[in-house]
Design a protein around this motif. Structure first.
Motif, PDB file in Angstrom:
ATOM      1  N   GLU A  13       0.998  -1.084   0.112  1.00  0.00           N
ATOM      2  CA  GLU A  13       0.004  -0.140  -0.075  1.00  0.00           C
ATOM      3  C   GLU A  13       0.861   1.286   0.075  1.00  0.00           C
ATOM      4  O   GLU A  13       0.606   2.164  -0.642  1.00  0.00           O
ATOM      5  CB  GLU A  13      -0.958   0.046   1.243  1.00  0.00           C
ATOM      6  N   ALA A  62     -11.514   8.148  -1.523  1.00  0.00           N
ATOM      7  CA  ALA A  62     -10.312   7.446  -1.107  1.00  0.00           C
ATOM      8  C   ALA A  62      -9.459   7.469  -2.107  1.00  0.00           C
ATOM      9  O   ALA A  62      -9.544   7.316  -3.032  1.00  0.00           O
ATOM     10  CB  ALA A  62     -10.755   5.897  -0.682  1.00  0.00           C
ATOM     11  N   GLU A  63      -7.858   7.460  -1.535  1.00  0.00           N
ATOM     12  CA  GLU A  63      -6.841   7.777  -2.366  1.00  0.00           C
ATOM     13  C   GLU A  63      -6.493   6.345  -2.811  1.00  0.00           C
ATOM     14  O   GLU A  63      -5.415   6.257  -3.734  1.00  0.00           O
ATOM     15  CB  GLU A  63      -5.860   8.670  -1.607  1.00  0.00           C
ATOM     16  N   SER A  64      -6.581   5.470  -1.814  1.00  0.00           N
ATOM     17  CA  SER A  64      -6.075   4.002  -2.228  1.00  0.00           C
ATOM     18  C   SER A  64      -6.846   2.990  -1.482  1.00  0.00           C
ATOM     19  O   SER A  64      -7.957   3.320  -0.759  1.00  0.00           O
ATOM     20  CB  SER A  64      -4.667   4.015  -1.494  1.00  0.00           C
ATOM     21  N   LEU A  65      -6.590   1.824  -1.906  1.00  0.00           N
ATOM     22  CA  LEU A  65      -7.317   0.704  -1.352  1.00  0.00           C
ATOM     23  C   LEU A  65      -6.442  -0.082  -0.235  1.00  0.00           C
ATOM     24  O   LEU A  65      -5.136  -0.183  -0.595  1.00  0.00           O
ATOM     25  CB  LEU A  65      -7.888  -0.211  -2.331  1.00  0.00           C
ATOM     26  N   ASN A  66      -6.918  -0.873   0.457  1.00  0.00           N
ATOM     27  CA  ASN A  66      -5.975  -1.819   1.362  1.00  0.00           C
ATOM     28  C   ASN A  66      -5.581  -2.825   0.201  1.00  0.00           C
ATOM     29  O   ASN A  66      -6.269  -3.085  -0.593  1.00  0.00           O
ATOM     30  CB  ASN A  66      -7.192  -2.403   2.403  1.00  0.00           C
ATOM     31  N   ALA A 106      -5.187  -5.961   0.515  1.00  0.00           N
ATOM     32  CA  ALA A 106      -5.973  -7.279   0.299  1.00  0.00           C
ATOM     33  C   ALA A 106      -7.066  -6.917  -0.404  1.00  0.00           C
ATOM     34  O   ALA A 106      -7.658  -7.739  -1.299  1.00  0.00           O
ATOM     35  CB  ALA A 106      -6.213  -7.794   1.642  1.00  0.00           C
ATOM     36  N   ILE A 107      -7.792  -5.818  -0.228  1.00  0.00           N
ATOM     37  CA  ILE A 107      -8.999  -5.393  -0.968  1.00  0.00           C
ATOM     38  C   ILE A 107      -8.774  -5.056  -2.555  1.00  0.00           C
ATOM     39  O   ILE A 107      -9.402  -5.722  -3.244  1.00  0.00           O
ATOM     40  CB  ILE A 107      -9.628  -4.170  -0.330  1.00  0.00           C
ATOM     41  N   LYS A 113      -1.277  11.111   7.732  1.00  0.00           N
ATOM     42  CA  LYS A 113      -2.214  11.043   6.635  1.00  0.00           C
ATOM     43  C   LYS A 113      -3.660  11.389   7.199  1.00  0.00           C
ATOM     44  O   LYS A 113      -4.311  12.118   6.430  1.00  0.00           O
ATOM     45  CB  LYS A 113      -2.101   9.588   6.071  1.00  0.00           C
ATOM     46  N   THR A 153     -11.806  -1.191   6.917  1.00  0.00           N
ATOM     47  CA  THR A 153     -11.561  -1.423   5.732  1.00  0.00           C
ATOM     48  C   THR A 153     -12.874  -1.382   4.933  1.00  0.00           C
ATOM     49  O   THR A 153     -12.679  -0.834   3.392  1.00  0.00           O
ATOM     50  CB  THR A 153     -10.968  -2.871   5.358  1.00  0.00           C
ATOM     51  N   ARG A 161     -13.530   2.276   3.924  1.00  0.00           N
ATOM     52  CA  ARG A 161     -12.395   2.809   3.109  1.00  0.00           C
ATOM     53  C   ARG A 161     -12.900   2.359   1.548  1.00  0.00           C
ATOM     54  O   ARG A 161     -12.738   3.079   0.695  1.00  0.00           O
ATOM     55  CB  ARG A 161     -11.091   2.287   3.558  1.00  0.00           C
ATOM     56  N   ASP A 169     -15.806   4.029   0.112  1.00  0.00           N
ATOM     57  CA  ASP A 169     -15.550   5.444  -0.151  1.00  0.00           C
ATOM     58  C   ASP A 169     -14.890   5.380  -1.482  1.00  0.00           C
ATOM     59  O   ASP A 169     -15.401   6.294  -2.497  1.00  0.00           O
ATOM     60  CB  ASP A 169     -14.452   5.933   0.914  1.00  0.00           C
ATOM     61  N   TRP A 170     -14.006   4.335  -1.836  1.00  0.00           N
ATOM     62  CA  TRP A 170     -13.733   4.182  -3.296  1.00  0.00           C
ATOM     63  C   TRP A 170     -14.670   4.042  -4.207  1.00  0.00           C
ATOM     64  O   TRP A 170     -14.682   4.465  -5.340  1.00  0.00           O
ATOM     65  CB  TRP A 170     -12.683   2.845  -3.134  1.00  0.00           C
ATOM     66  N   SER A 211     -10.910   7.807   5.131  1.00  0.00           N
ATOM     67  CA  SER A 211     -12.263   7.864   4.541  1.00  0.00           C
ATOM     68  C   SER A 211     -13.461   8.032   5.458  1.00  0.00           C
ATOM     69  O   SER A 211     -14.692   8.323   5.228  1.00  0.00           O
ATOM     70  CB  SER A 211     -12.714   6.158   4.023  1.00  0.00           C
ATOM     71  N   ARG A 246     -15.528  10.976   4.762  1.00  0.00           N
ATOM     72  CA  ARG A 246     -16.368  11.342   3.612  1.00  0.00           C
ATOM     73  C   ARG A 246     -17.475  10.224   3.564  1.00  0.00           C
ATOM     74  O   ARG A 246     -18.394  10.232   2.603  1.00  0.00           O
ATOM     75  CB  ARG A 246     -15.268  11.004   2.420  1.00  0.00           C
ATOM     76  N   ILE A 264     -13.568  -8.403   2.670  1.00  0.00           N
ATOM     77  CA  ILE A 264     -13.307  -8.906   1.003  1.00  0.00           C
ATOM     78  C   ILE A 264     -14.571  -9.031   0.500  1.00  0.00           C
ATOM     79  O   ILE A 264     -14.838  -8.872  -0.731  1.00  0.00           O
ATOM     80  CB  ILE A 264     -12.383 -10.253   1.116  1.00  0.00           C
ATOM     81  N   ALA A 305     -16.084  -6.065  -0.679  1.00  0.00           N
ATOM     82  CA  ALA A 305     -15.568  -5.355  -1.804  1.00  0.00           C
ATOM     83  C   ALA A 305     -15.809  -6.124  -2.987  1.00  0.00           C
ATOM     84  O   ALA A 305     -16.125  -5.607  -4.176  1.00  0.00           O
ATOM     85  CB  ALA A 305     -14.026  -5.419  -1.875  1.00  0.00           C
TER      86      ALA A 305
END
Lengths: 255, 255
Positions: free
Chosen positions: A203, A233-237, A239-240, B31, B117, B120, B123-124, B151, B154, B240, B243
């Motif tokens: 990440e 969100a700027e990034s993902l986990n 594993a996700i 962050k 997670t 987050r 949010d994505w 996240s 938001r 997971i 997601a």
């Protein structure tokens, strides 16, 4: 009764150094032990509390089990709340060979929960091989073992120099997909499952510099949403991100 | 210098009871604080070590910051390795109202990392609202806040009686999707994004009994793989699974 030496030995296995030296790791919990019994891993020993044995009379009927007190279990368990059953397992000797299938490549994944979850997710998608960079967290770290929920017995995990692995793959015309920030949108990419590697970076650092030029198909999982994309969100986990990419990759290539 | 009372107050906020009483929570890390500054959350106080302030001269230029020693930071931080900056933030007052958009419903998710997670990931995908059962872990739990990676600012997270939420949804002709073991294959399901709820249950218990008859569209994310399906992972981690379902749902409905 557990000897002092045995307690010391079990405790030492929380460190990678001693897991490597003895080629053994520890596994805890009913579900994990059930999966272990179905696997072809070599069980060296099973230890359980009297209460656990009473509650699970059938699980271990064919395996000799050392029954201990709750207090003894507390002394050897690697968990805050010991689940009551623990197995000492031999690390299998497997060696990685470039093959014609699909292999997941992990570059610098250092969170144990993430690695465990990735292994479990790979298992769901029928992926049999994962190759990790040497600085990826050890697959037999207690928290990794725990997070795989038994998938550790069905997915082979190797530690290799990734640059060499990718160079060999290119020489053999294996497609090398890599999850990057500004790659081709995965929804419009040409994905293939046979003779393919998929590289996932950490990440914080992504895929490392020396590996980037070796990637033949840089891909990106796009952001969605009706709000301005910049404000999400700027990034993902890690594993996700792996799961989402596999969720597009595998179904589209396996029909 | 931090007063004893202040140290005590900050430490009390690791418990939900005191977060509710004071309507405040703590947030740590560069962050997260950067994301906080971009949000409309009310910042009550920022505390940072001298070293952190020196390394991040621009981040806090408009915000009064209390500079403390590493030792003081250690006393108030909720993390093993304090990242050097910590904010005291007011819990926003928001109230849930059934709307015409897409809402994620979480039933009994009790792992803080999983909830963070999921927020987050939501949010994505541009999801603005999540409604949780009352026994889902508190969104301002330090580990949840951490795992959301900003996240949390938001995505609105509400705690409601889910039975009432689902009954109201049915009365208003809102589609209720639910992730279950033997539902319709999500790849062949009719998915719609507007006026829809998606219910995700916990890994161990799934969606609870009283909610099941209220679900209008039970869906399942299928297993893949060339090996016998019986001999693969039995379940997915809750984050997971969420997601993967969103990864089919959102792209197919947002075109």
């Amino acid at each position: 009764m557990l000897s002092k030496n045995k307690i010391k030995h079990f405790n030492s296995l929380s460190l990678n150094k001693f897991r490597q030296q003895h080629q053994e790791f520890i596994l805890e919990g009913t579900k994990s032990v059930e999966e272990l019994l179905k696997s072809d891993f070599t069980i060296k020993e099973i230890i359980a509390t009297a209460e656990w044995v009473q509650q699970h009379p059938l699980v271990l009927k064919a395996i000799p089990t050392e029954v201990v007190t709750d207090r003894e279990m507390q002394q050897i368990s690697q968990m805050k709340t010991p689940p009551g059953v623990l197995a000492l397992v031999a690390i299998p000797t497997v060696s990685w060979k470039l093959n014609q299938g699909f292999t997941l490549i992990l570059d610098g994944i250092n969170d144990p929960g993430n690695l465990g979850t990735i292994i479990r997710t790979a298992d769901w998608f029928g992926i049999e091989n994962i190759v990790c960079s040497h600085d990826t967290v050890d697959v037999y770290h207690p928290k990794v073992v725990q997070a795989t929920m038994g998938s550790i017995f069905r997915v082979n995990v190797f530690y290799e120099n990734l640059e060499s692995v990718l160079i060999a793959a290119r020489q053999n015309d294996v497609a090398i997909y890599g999850a990057v920030m500004n790659g081709e949108n995965i929804f419009s990419s040409d994905l293939k499952f046979s003779s393919a590697l998929l590289v996932i970076g950490s990440e914080s650092h992504g895929i490392r510099e020396p590996l980037l030029p070796l990637i033949t198909h840089p891909i990106t999982y796009p952001k969605f949403g009706t709000k301005a994309v910049i404000n999400s969100a700027e990034s993902l986990n890690a594993a996700i991100a792996t799961a989402l990419i596999l969720g597009i990759f595998i179904p589209s290539t396996q029909g």
